[in-house]
Design a protein around this motif. Structure first.
Motif, short mmCIF file in Angstrom:
data_model
loop_
_atom_site.label_atom_id
_atom_site.label_comp_id
_atom_site.label_asym_id
_atom_site.label_seq_id
_atom_site.Cartn_x
_atom_site.Cartn_y
_atom_site.Cartn_z
N ALA A 62 0.87 -1.17 0.00
CA ALA A 62 0.00 0.00 0.00
C ALA A 62 0.91 1.21 0.00
CB ALA A 62 -0.90 -0.02 1.23
N ARG A 68 4.98 4.07 2.24
CA ARG A 68 4.54 2.79 1.72
C ARG A 68 4.81 1.72 2.76
NH1 ARG A 68 8.38 0.99 -3.12
NH2 ARG A 68 6.77 2.17 -4.22
N VAL A 69 3.93 0.75 2.78
CA VAL A 69 4.08 -0.36 3.71
C VAL A 69 3.66 -1.63 3.01
CG1 VAL A 69 3.45 -1.30 5.94
CG2 VAL A 69 3.44 1.15 5.61
N ILE A 71 1.75 -4.97 2.95
CA ILE A 71 0.59 -5.52 3.65
C ILE A 71 0.48 -7.04 3.48
CG2 ILE A 71 -0.68 -3.37 3.46
CD1 ILE A 71 -2.37 -4.82 1.34
N LEU A 179 8.71 -3.40 6.75
CA LEU A 179 8.18 -3.36 8.11
C LEU A 179 7.68 -1.97 8.48
CD1 LEU A 179 10.84 -5.52 9.99
CD2 LEU A 179 8.60 -6.22 9.17
N GLY A 180 8.00 -0.99 7.66
CA GLY A 180 7.58 0.36 7.97
C GLY A 180 8.35 0.97 9.13
N VAL B 140 -3.15 -1.45 8.26
CA VAL B 140 -1.72 -1.72 8.38
C VAL B 140 -0.94 -0.43 8.17
CG1 VAL B 140 0.27 -2.93 7.38
CG2 VAL B 140 -1.94 -4.10 7.58
N ALA B 144 1.26 1.86 10.91
CA ALA B 144 2.71 1.96 10.72
C ALA B 144 3.17 3.41 10.67
CB ALA B 144 3.13 1.24 9.44
#
Lengths: 236, 236
Positions: A62, A68-69, A71, A179-180, B140, B144
């Motif tokens: 996302a 951005r992370v 998911i 992992l963000g 998520v 984060a």
DNA sequence: CGCGTCCAGTACGATTCCGGACAAAGGCGC
DNA sequence: GCGCCTTTGTCCGGAATCGTACTGGACGCG
């Protein structure tokens, strides 16, 4: 193209299909290489193909203007292109290759036609969607309740599961994005895992030494999603 | 039971069905009250019914020995019982009522039969699953990259969307559990939102005063999931 | 109308993690 | 073998959040 033999495939979803369903898809499956950092699906763009991974690793990401992370994580246990199963041809997420590999891809129209024709196929792929939802939910939980080291242990385990190898081609920077968290945070966390001999870190790769130890370390952040997959596909 | 009129329903999924699909489901839909803290779905237990919410609020919760976190929120825009759509009768998640309301429920077997019979029905409900995946993915991302205040603003907006009211019957304790943070953290965050007149907090409830202001505050943590819902159901 | 329970507010030290910067080292191309 | 780029290791102050505990107020119930 050469005849595909179902029993020779590494993709667990294709392996779980009935012979009839596999025969329905096989003529349309084309082997495709995937190279690192390639986006096999781009956010809000029409999805032309679904990909059944044979090898390699793809992240569902996302990303927005501000970050951005990751998911979700997909390997040969799954497929890319879930929105096609759900009646839409696009999604706000990206699917980006994290480790080189190959996939068997099928055009969206062919997949949809096969889905309309076979309830059994809908069942298998639907159950995969269920496992994906549980995986994303587990990521919510892990990010809320666990520190970086535990989440890193979880992520390494998930990656090892999907690649089927002990040596994972991953940089700190990548893990940090996934992992963000900050990149130095990953460096430190890796040292901790390395200090207890759970892994060995080299430049650009992580080698799993003690899988059971990592599972202890990850605690409940790892497990539920994997159990759900085994429940639904374990016999297949 | 009295005849159900599709146009009189508040549930947006039922409203989006074709007349034919609605007629298929209607004879099996039974109005059911939902009371706060009731679990309409319990983890790893067979799901007997799917619930189309007419009013009220239900949380999808991942809970393990060591904690629980909300991964999704469902109101009259959605349904409870997604695993039934995906070919399984159970899930590791719980669905717990957060605000009293009513739902139209249907037995699992009837729903599955209707799904097998209608591709259009599969399309509508499949697209809802897509919006749910995006919602969980957005959670998520929010967890984060955003602080408690922004996440709280997002959660309040989502709750308001689903209840269709400005006054939300919610305690700090609940919000803390939902966001996966400490209870006093919620108290402080609410004060900040209250200080800028975005909300008014009373005992056991939150009143939205300035929705646009909350959206500014929530920034990108709110929006993408809602846009995806509107894209897929906006005209319906 | 008084009591008990739930809920909200507040405090404080400890800890984790961030943000940013910089230096060392591995590895590739030339 | 040299130089450059990528990757990794380390440092610092500061912010956010935690864990825990305690107080006081609101509400429901008898």
């Amino acid at each position: 193209m050469p005849q595909l033999r179902q029993s020779a495939l590494r993709n667990r979803l294709l392996a779980a299909l009935t012979a009839e369903d596999f025969a329905r898809l096989a003529p349309h499956l084309a082997e495709t290489p995937m190279t690192i950092r390639e986006c096999v699906i781009t956010s809000d763009q029409p999805i032309a193909h679904a990909y059944f991974l044979e090898d390699g690793l793809v992240s569902l990401i996302a990303d927005t203007r501000e970050g951005r992370v990751e998911i979700g994580l997909v390997g040969r246990e799954g497929m890319i292109g879930v929105p096609l199963l759900l009646g839409t041809d696009r999604t706000p997420h990206n699917a980006m290759v994290q480790a080189d590999g190959t996939a068997l891809r099928i055009a969206a129209a062919e997949l949809c036609a096969a889905l309309d024709a076979s309830a059994a196929l809908r069942g298998v792929l639907g159950r995969y969607v269920q496992t994906l939802i549980v995986q994303v939910g587990q990521t919510v939980y892990a990010n809320a309740d666990y520190n970086i080291e535990a989440r890193l242990a979880r992520w390494i385990l998930m990656t090892q599961d999907r690649l089927g190898r002990d040596e994972l081609p991953i940089t700190h920077d990548f893990m940090a994005m996934m992992l963000g968290v900050r990149r130095p945070g990953v460096t430190t966390a890796l040292h901790i895992l390395e200090g207890t001999r759970l892994i060995q870190a080299k430049r650009g790769r992580v080698i799993v030494l003690d899988r059971a130890g990592l599972m202890d370390f990850a605690s409940d952040s790892y497990g539920p999603a994997e159990a759900e997959y085994e429940r639904l596909f374990g016999e297949g």
